[in-house]
Design a protein around this motif. Structure first.
Motif, short mmCIF file in Angstrom:
data_model
loop_
_atom_site.label_atom_id
_atom_site.label_comp_id
_atom_site.label_asym_id
_atom_site.label_seq_id
_atom_site.Cartn_x
_atom_site.Cartn_y
_atom_site.Cartn_z
N GLU A 209 0.83 -1.21 0.00
CA GLU A 209 0.00 0.00 0.00
C GLU A 209 0.86 1.26 0.00
OE1 GLU A 209 -3.06 1.80 3.22
OE2 GLU A 209 -3.73 -0.08 2.26
N SER A 322 -6.73 -3.64 -1.29
CA SER A 322 -7.92 -3.52 -0.46
C SER A 322 -8.97 -2.73 -1.25
CB SER A 322 -7.59 -2.77 0.83
OG SER A 322 -7.25 -1.43 0.55
N PRO A 323 -10.24 -2.83 -0.91
CA PRO A 323 -11.27 -2.03 -1.61
C PRO A 323 -10.95 -0.55 -1.57
CG PRO A 323 -12.31 -3.73 -0.28
CD PRO A 323 -10.85 -3.77 0.07
N GLU A 324 -10.40 -0.07 -0.44
CA GLU A 324 -10.11 1.35 -0.30
C GLU A 324 -8.97 1.77 -1.23
OE1 GLU A 324 -12.25 -0.27 2.98
OE2 GLU A 324 -10.23 -0.84 2.26
N LEU A 325 -7.91 0.94 -1.28
CA LEU A 325 -6.79 1.25 -2.16
C LEU A 325 -7.22 1.19 -3.62
CD1 LEU A 325 -3.77 1.90 -2.45
CD2 LEU A 325 -3.32 -0.56 -2.45
N GLN A 327 -10.19 1.75 -4.87
CA GLN A 327 -11.01 2.93 -5.17
C GLN A 327 -10.13 4.16 -5.39
OE1 GLN A 327 -13.82 3.91 -2.07
NE2 GLN A 327 -15.05 5.19 -3.41
N GLU A 328 -9.13 4.31 -4.53
CA GLU A 328 -8.20 5.43 -4.65
C GLU A 328 -7.45 5.40 -5.98
OE1 GLU A 328 -4.06 6.88 -2.49
OE2 GLU A 328 -5.54 5.75 -1.31
#
Length: 355
Positions: A209, A322-325, A327-328
């Protein structure tokens, strides 16, 4: 105060002590410090400016072929394809050059910047150092091993570079053929991360990440990513440039080989192309062994990760992000390809794991 300029006209700017303090620990292994090349802000060891000026002055030949792409975009695969098509299309097992590792018979002219790393020893690049001693007698290592070997190579030369188009000789696309390989940037991040972790002269310790965000911000060597790709994309209609993607190669390698055959004006037969496709497949290249000296890498990590040919798939980011990464990074991609016409819809595939 005027900033030092390269022969290409680009200004250079050394990173300040404060910028160095915030830099990735991996980047601090370079003895000469770090430099950004403006206006895009390409980040390299400062010694790179010497090699870029030499590359800019390199005498080009009309039958030269360059493979250009951001690191870990599929350039090694394309390098073997082009070398075989141009120098051993019948796959003659007695071809003497074929006995050399790929990185010795087809030079990466962006490699020499690694020579500034105090963790890199001659044993790590033994085959390259031996060839330099053999064909560059009397020349200085500090002027670049790879680039000087490339200058001595017979035609047609097949050379690789991770430098962007604009840092090469201004006549590159007038005199030579260039094959540019792009790849889903999320897969680039994953592949580059594992590669960097295994390099003896790098040994990156951060998380994936953290690494992905360094690439996104342009804070790692050879960055920024998007200007690298978009410079080539804007030249896609130039008759001397062939723009392709790793994904296109994985989906239809025979179609890509036919296109490249036409681009190079080689007139290879269908049977020759079929054999080249088999010879340069992921499984075949992995079986033949590493295209670069194994000592260049940490043995423990190299074995753990599977070597230079780690997986050879597309969409591996789904197993890591991850879903957050995700999306970013998707937003970062959208922001940079907007209004360019560059179609990378594959970057927004579903996030189910890829086997």
């Amino acid at each position: 105060m005027n900033k030092p300029r390269l022969l290409s006209g680009h200004e250079t700017e050394l990173l300040t002590s404060e910028e160095l303090r915030k830099a990735s620990e991996d980047l601090l292994k370079y003895k000469s410090g770090l430099v950004r090349i403006l206006p895009d802000g390409w980040l390299y060891p400062a010694i790179t400016t010497r090699y870029l000026d030499r590359l800019y002055n390199m005498e080009l030949r009309p039958d030269d072929v360059f493979i250009i792409g951001f690191p870990k975009s599929g350039t090694t695969w394309m390098q073997e394809i082009l070398w075989v098509m141009l120098r051993n299309p019948d796959l003659d097992p007695n071809n003497e050059e074929m006995k050399e590792p790929l990185w010795v018979r087809s030079l990466d002219v962006s490699f020499d910047l690694h020579l500034d790393n105090d963790k890199l020893a001659k044993r790590d690049i033994k085959s390259l150092a031996e060839k330099f001693s053999r064909v560059c007698s009397g020349k200085k290592v500090e002027d670049g091993m790879a680039i000087q070997i490339a200058e001595s190579q017979p035609s047609p030369r097949v050379m690789k570079s991770h430098f962007p188009l604009e840092l090469h000789n201004k006549d590159l696309l007038k005199k030579c053929k260039v094959v540019y390989v792009a790849r889903n940037p999320k897969d680039v991040m994953v592949s580059y991360y594992y590669f960097i972790r295994a390099m003896r002269n790098a040994n990156y310790q951060g998380s994936l990440e953290k690494f992905a965000r360094e690439i996104k911000k342009g804070d790692f060597r050879f960055c920024p990513y998007w200007p690298h790709v978009l410079q080539a994309w804007r030249q896609r209609d130039n008759p001397n440039l062939y723009f392709t993607t790793y994904e296109d190669m994985k989906d239809d390698i025979m179609g890509q080989l036919r296109n490249i055959n036409k681009f190079l004006g080689k007139n290879l037969t269908k049977e020759q192309l079929k054999k080249i496709a088999e010879f340069t497949s992921f499984s075949s290249m992995k079986t033949r062994g590493e295209p670069i000296d194994k000592a260049f890498f940490r043995e423990d990590m190299w074995k753990k990760q599977g070597g230079m040919f780690r997986k050879g798939i597309k969409g591996d980011w789904k197993n890591h992000f991850s879903p957050e990464l995700n999306q970013e990074m998707d937003q970062w991609i959208r922001d940079n390809v907007k209004d360019t016409g560059l179609n990378i819809q594959y970057a927004f595939a579903d996030a189910s794991p890829t086997k």
